[in-house]
Design an enzyme around this catalytic site. Structure first.
Site, short mmCIF file in Angstrom:
data_model
loop_
_atom_site.label_atom_id
_atom_site.label_comp_id
_atom_site.label_asym_id
_atom_site.label_seq_id
_atom_site.Cartn_x
_atom_site.Cartn_y
_atom_site.Cartn_z
N GLU A 89 0.77 -1.23 -0.02
CA GLU A 89 0.11 0.11 0.11
C GLU A 89 0.98 1.43 -0.16
OE1 GLU A 89 -2.92 0.70 3.29
OE2 GLU A 89 -3.53 2.39 2.34
N ARG A 126 5.26 -12.55 9.70
CA ARG A 126 5.81 -10.93 9.68
C ARG A 126 6.97 -11.11 10.42
NH1 ARG A 126 3.59 -5.70 9.08
NH2 ARG A 126 1.58 -6.59 8.43
N LYS A 128 4.76 0.88 8.89
CA LYS A 128 4.83 2.24 8.20
C LYS A 128 4.28 3.50 9.10
CE LYS A 128 3.23 0.19 4.45
NZ LYS A 128 2.44 -0.25 3.24
P1 ATP Z 1 2.58 -1.92 7.53
O1 ATP Z 1 2.03 -2.10 8.84
O2 ATP Z 1 4.17 -1.43 7.81
O3 ATP Z 1 2.14 -0.72 6.78
P2 ATP Z 1 1.67 -3.41 5.70
O4 ATP Z 1 1.47 -4.85 6.01
O5 ATP Z 1 0.45 -2.77 6.04
O6 ATP Z 1 2.85 -3.34 6.71
P3 ATP Z 1 1.66 -3.42 3.15
O7 ATP Z 1 2.16 -2.17 2.35
O8 ATP Z 1 0.38 -3.77 2.89
O9 ATP Z 1 2.14 -3.19 4.32
O10 ATP Z 1 2.48 -4.77 2.72
C1 ATP Z 1 3.08 -5.31 1.38
C2 ATP Z 1 3.42 -6.53 1.67
O11 ATP Z 1 4.37 -6.83 2.52
C3 ATP Z 1 2.25 -7.54 2.27
O12 ATP Z 1 2.25 -8.69 1.59
C4 ATP Z 1 2.82 -7.66 3.61
O13 ATP Z 1 2.14 -8.81 4.32
C5 ATP Z 1 4.19 -7.58 3.79
N1 ATP Z 1 4.91 -7.30 4.91
C6 ATP Z 1 4.80 -5.89 5.71
N2 ATP Z 1 5.34 -6.08 6.83
C7 ATP Z 1 6.06 -7.24 6.67
C8 ATP Z 1 6.93 -7.84 7.63
N3 ATP Z 1 7.25 -7.03 9.03
N4 ATP Z 1 7.33 -8.95 7.46
C9 ATP Z 1 7.01 -9.46 6.24
N5 ATP Z 1 6.33 -9.27 5.33
C10 ATP Z 1 5.76 -8.11 5.62
MG MG Z 2 -0.90 -1.28 6.14
MG MG Z 3 -1.34 -4.08 4.03
#
Ligand code: ATP
Ligand code: MG
Ligand code: MG
Length: 554
Positions: free
Chosen positions: A33, A260, A270
């Site tokens: 995202e 994760r 983020k």
């Molecule tokens: P954040 O909470 O940092 O915004 P998010 O999962 O909402 O993390 P996204 O932009 O949706 O962020 O993530 C893109 C991809 O990266 C998704 O498939 C997510 O599952 C993966 N991802 C995000 N954080 C991690 C992590 N700490 N370890 C492994 N994969 C991750």
């Molecule tokens: Mg997110």
């Molecule tokens: Mg997400």
């Protein structure tokens, strides 16, 4: 076929291939995202998906999950693309969930016609109250049995912008008694009156993650949609939505979950990283102390080191905290191979070679990197007045001190053997000058008897008239706590390390005069350093990337 043992993700794929999925139907995606910069956790997901793409020779899409215009920005899209490329990966298609808004809308109209979605006009509080609990069924909304005609009319008017935010939502009509709370008539659309970074003001209804994600996977014909564990309960809904639109001649995407990855002494979210930026705890998303890929790049980490780290920790089924020292180990290992060795003095004290001719300078040969297959050399200047590290000298020292002391010999790296003779101190007793004599026959590499003489220690130095003054930024952990995010009672910002940045002035050899942002070096005996983007022609600025060995005391 791969040599190493398969992780559970690869096993899932192998199983599907065995069961008849043609290998050329494999397709993966990385779906960020664009609401912030990528962090080291994302690197794991990138390496997983793009790594599978390389292993199976399959396309991998870079999909922006841009369904919330209130949080997403073009700046983040650009940064994400830059980071994925920098990590060394090539995507097949650059795609956006927003590309599918019309298709999603059309499918939704079909769902409404089949009585599988309805417009709910209650307040969000009322809807929340009706959700029930995991052990107690929810209550149906009073709008659940609206007629198809009324739903179609309201939904179209939602799309046309006739209603204010929060007045209506569209819900899937599934099961208010499902043991899975996410199946209790989940929201599919909400009204958001904000400009979208790509679609502008064309839309004012936006699909929720669950409605957009699986359908985007389906449109792109993604075979395996890997996401993190928190989406496990969403899988049922992912499948329900697919059931509504699925054509059996096409590949049906499969959501599977992995743990994760969290890193010690930092936060990987983020939203939290954004707080650090907005509240000024760091200088920006690319602050070298941040767990962002851009911060690590600026700090001097390499793509190979990050890929190797992701590969080393692998893919897990349970969430755990990885010690940041493992990442630093990977960084050090790569930098050891690729960085030129140079001399820099970061805590200088003046050393005068009393028997060296006044005004003389000579250029000595120094090897650039002993790890190189074909050795290369550079010239470094030597003169009567040098800087050495203050901690490399003790007036009186025991026999375990292999650096400079009075009456004993030490070698100056790439130069001569010297002997400590005396000191000059200021009124506070602080040493301002060290006096030494040199053995003119002991020049390194000269082949003379004296040059082969064994002395216990070797220290680094720079020639004062030739040295370049540089700003050097030394970093410590951004958080004092191993898991700043681990205790929900305590705000993670309570653990910010007040001493995470220390700016000092150092002196580097003149071969670094034209070093540019991103150039990386080993400062001999000190660690790895990278030129920061703040460096100018007048002022060199270095970031300390990592020390030569793990000296972090817990
Ligand atoms: P954040 O909470 O940092 O915004 P998010 O999962 O909402 O993390 P996204 O932009 O949706 O962020 O993530 C893109 C991809 O990266 C998704 O498939 C997510 O599952 C993966 N991802 C995000 N954080 C991690 C992590 N700490 N370890 C492994 N994969 C991750
Ligand atoms: Mg997110
Ligand atoms: Mg997400």
């Amino acid at each position: 076929t791969k040599e190493k043992s398969l992780n559970f993700i690869e096993q899932i794929i192998e199983e599907d291939l065995k069961n008849g999925l043609p290998q050329d139907k494999l397709r993966f995606r990385f779906p960020p995202e664009p609401n912030g910069y990528l962090h080291i956790g994302h690197a794991s997901s990138i390496c997983l998906n793009f790594g599978l793409g390389l292993d199976y020779n399959s396309p991998v899409n870079l999909r922006f999950d841009d369904t919330n215009p209130a949080k997403e920005e073009q700046e983040f899209v650009d940064a994400i693309k830059n980071d994925v490329e920098w990590l060394g990966y090539k995507w097949d298609k650059e795609v956006y969930a927003s590309d599918y808004f019309q298709q999603l809308y059309d499918w939704t109209v079909e769902l409404i016609k089949k009585g599988k979605a309805y417009v709910d006009s209650q307040s969000s509080e009322e809807i929340a109250q009706q959700k029930g609990t995991p052990t107690q069924a929810g209550t149906a909304s009073t709008y659940r049995d609206r007629s198809v005609e009324e739903n179609l009319d309201l939904f179209e008017r939602m799309k046309n912008g006739e209603f204010e935010e929060g007045t209506h939502i569209l819900r899937a009509k599934i099961d208010m008694a499902s043991p899975n709370m996410l199946m209790r008539d989940p929201i599919m659309y909400r009204i958001i009156k904000a400009s979208h970074h790509r679609t502008g003001d064309k839309w004012c209804i936006y699909p929720m993650y669950d409605w957009a994600h699986g359908e985007s996977d389906y449109i792109e014909q993604i075979s395996h949609s890997f996401c993190t564990l928190e989406f496990l309960p969403h899988r049922e809904l992912y499948d329900w939505f697919l059931d509504q639109i699925y054509d059996e001649n096409k590949v049906r995407p499969k959501q599977r979950e992995f743990a994760r990855r969290n890193l010690s002494h930092t936060v990987v979210s983020k939203r939290k990283l954004m707080q650090l930026v907005k509240e000024g705890h760091v200088t920006g998303w690319d602050d070298p102390r941040m767990s962002t890929i851009s911060g690590m790049r600026r700090r001097g980490y390499t793509p190979a080191a990050i890929r190797n780290f992701a590969d080393t920790i692998g893919i897990a089924k349970r969430t755990n905290l990885i010690d940041v020292s493992l990442l630093e180990f990977c960084v050090r290992e790569d930098l050891n191979k690729i960085t030129p060795r140079v001399m820099a003095v970061l805590d200088p004290v003046k050393l005068i070679i009393t028997n060296y001719p006044e005004g003389k300078e000579e250029w000595l040969e120094a090897e650039n990197n002993p790890e190189e297959e074909i050795m290369t050399y550079r010239q470094i200047p030597f003169s009567k007045e040098l800087y050495i590290e203050r901690e490399d000298f003790l007036e009186e020292a025991n026999s375990k001190f292999f650096r400079l002391t009075l009456g004993k010999e030490v070698r100056l790296k790439n130069a001569y053997i010297i002997k400590g003779e005396g000191v000059v101190k200021d009124e506070n007793g602080r040493i301002t000058e060290i006096h030494a004599t040199y053995d003119a026959d002991s020049k390194s590499g000269s082949g003379s008897e004296a040059s082969k003489r064994k002395v216990k220690g070797t220290i680094h130095w720079v020639s004062i008239p030739h040295a370049i003054k540089a700003e050097v930024r030394i970093y410590d952990r951004l958080f004092t706590h191993e898991n700043p995010d681990g205790n929900k009672e305590i705000d993670f910002k309570e653990y910010i390390n007040p001493d995470s940045l220390n700016i000092i002035t150092g002196y580097v050899e003149p071969s670094l005069a034209h070093a540019k942002a991103g150039d990386k070096f080993q400062f001999q005996r000190l660690g790895y350093f990278a030129v920061d983007k703040d460096a100018t022609d007048e002022q060199l600025v270095f970031n300390k990337t990592v020390g030569l060995r793990d000296t972090w005391a817990k």
